[in-house]
Design a protein around this motif. Structure first.
Motif, short mmCIF file in Angstrom:
data_model
loop_
_atom_site.label_atom_id
_atom_site.label_comp_id
_atom_site.label_asym_id
_atom_site.label_seq_id
_atom_site.Cartn_x
_atom_site.Cartn_y
_atom_site.Cartn_z
N UNK A 25 0.83 -1.21 0.00
CA UNK A 25 0.00 0.00 0.00
C UNK A 25 0.86 1.25 0.00
N UNK A 26 1.91 1.26 0.80
CA UNK A 26 2.82 2.41 0.82
C UNK A 26 3.41 2.66 -0.56
N UNK A 27 3.77 1.58 -1.26
CA UNK A 27 4.32 1.70 -2.61
C UNK A 27 3.27 2.25 -3.57
N UNK A 28 2.05 1.74 -3.47
CA UNK A 28 0.97 2.23 -4.33
C UNK A 28 0.73 3.72 -4.09
N UNK B 263 -7.50 -1.26 -0.11
CA UNK B 263 -7.18 0.16 -0.24
C UNK B 263 -6.09 0.35 -1.28
N UNK B 264 -5.13 -0.56 -1.34
CA UNK B 264 -4.08 -0.49 -2.35
C UNK B 264 -4.67 -0.64 -3.75
N UNK B 265 -5.58 -1.59 -3.90
CA UNK B 265 -6.26 -1.77 -5.19
C UNK B 265 -7.05 -0.52 -5.56
N UNK B 266 -7.73 0.06 -4.59
CA UNK B 266 -8.53 1.27 -4.83
C UNK B 266 -7.66 2.43 -5.32
N UNK B 267 -6.56 2.69 -4.61
CA UNK B 267 -5.68 3.80 -5.00
C UNK B 267 -5.11 3.54 -6.39
N UNK B 268 -4.70 2.30 -6.65
CA UNK B 268 -4.14 1.94 -7.95
C UNK B 268 -5.16 2.17 -9.06
N UNK C 166 -4.67 5.30 -11.50
CA UNK C 166 -4.01 4.80 -12.71
C UNK C 166 -2.53 4.53 -12.54
N UNK C 167 -2.15 4.04 -11.36
CA UNK C 167 -0.73 3.74 -11.10
C UNK C 167 -0.59 2.26 -10.76
N UNK C 168 0.63 1.79 -10.87
CA UNK C 168 0.91 0.40 -10.54
C UNK C 168 0.67 0.15 -9.05
N UNK C 169 0.06 -0.97 -8.78
CA UNK C 169 -0.16 -1.37 -7.39
C UNK C 169 1.13 -1.96 -6.84
#
Length: 188
Positions: free
Chosen positions: A39-42, A89-94, A98-101
């Protein structure tokens, strides 16, 4: 001090069920931390791709709750549910940015003995986990800090970057020290 203090040998439990429960919780906490790194990476990917963008408080709330739970909660169902929430949440932000998860990474698996870089990674993780209760209290009081939140996300992302050396990790330790000051100031 006093000579009257007697120290005995420290022994582990020989209760197989208790040992299995402790090992399960440790495994679940490691999985939670791995997902938090993802998630931090996303979140870092989204902030890098969209200058000036800072994810919403919900995303940071999940980060803070997850970090606190990764050392302070011992209920397997709670840890499983929170790990799933972090992944969602990581999937949502990605998806929405429009960024890599970011990929989950088991941080503790990469911590070897007698390795300065591994020791710095361990210190970073422990520092983030130590900040979390203060950040959580501040969040519950309605106080949030973009500087603190961004530092938490970026440092989690850094833990997932195996190529970082001692100098880069030292820089993150400095940022995390400042984040600790902020969190402790806000959590009055």
């Amino acid at each position: 001090m006093s000579d009257a203090i007697q120290h005995g040998a420290v022994q582990g439990t020989d209760d197989a069920a208790l040992r299995a429960s402790i090992e399960e919780v440790a495994r679940l906490q490691d999985e939670l931390v791995a997902e938090l790194v993802g998630l931090g990476t996303t979140m870092s990917n989204a902030m890098d791709a969209l200058p000036g963008f800072v994810p919403c408080g919900h995303a940071f709330g999940v980060v803070i709750e997850g970090l606190a739970a990764s050392v302070g909660r011992f209920e397997p169902d709670y840890l499983r549910d929170l790990t799933a929430a972090v992944r969602a949440r990581s999937e949502h932000v990605s998806d929405h940015r429009g960024v890599a998860q970011g990929m989950p990474m088991n941080v503790r698996a990469g911590l070897g003995p007698d390795d300065k870089v591994a020791a710095m990674r361990a210190q970073l993780l422990a520092s983030l986990q130590g900040i979390a209760p203060y950040a959580m209290r501040a969040m519950e009081l309605g106080v949030m800090s973009d500087e603190l939140d961004v530092t938490l996300a970026n440092t989690l992302a850094a833990l997932g970057r195996e190529e970082l050396g001692a100098k880069e990790l030292h820089d993150y330790l400095g940022r995390v020290s400042e984040a600790a000051r902020i969190a402790m100031t806000f959590a009055v």
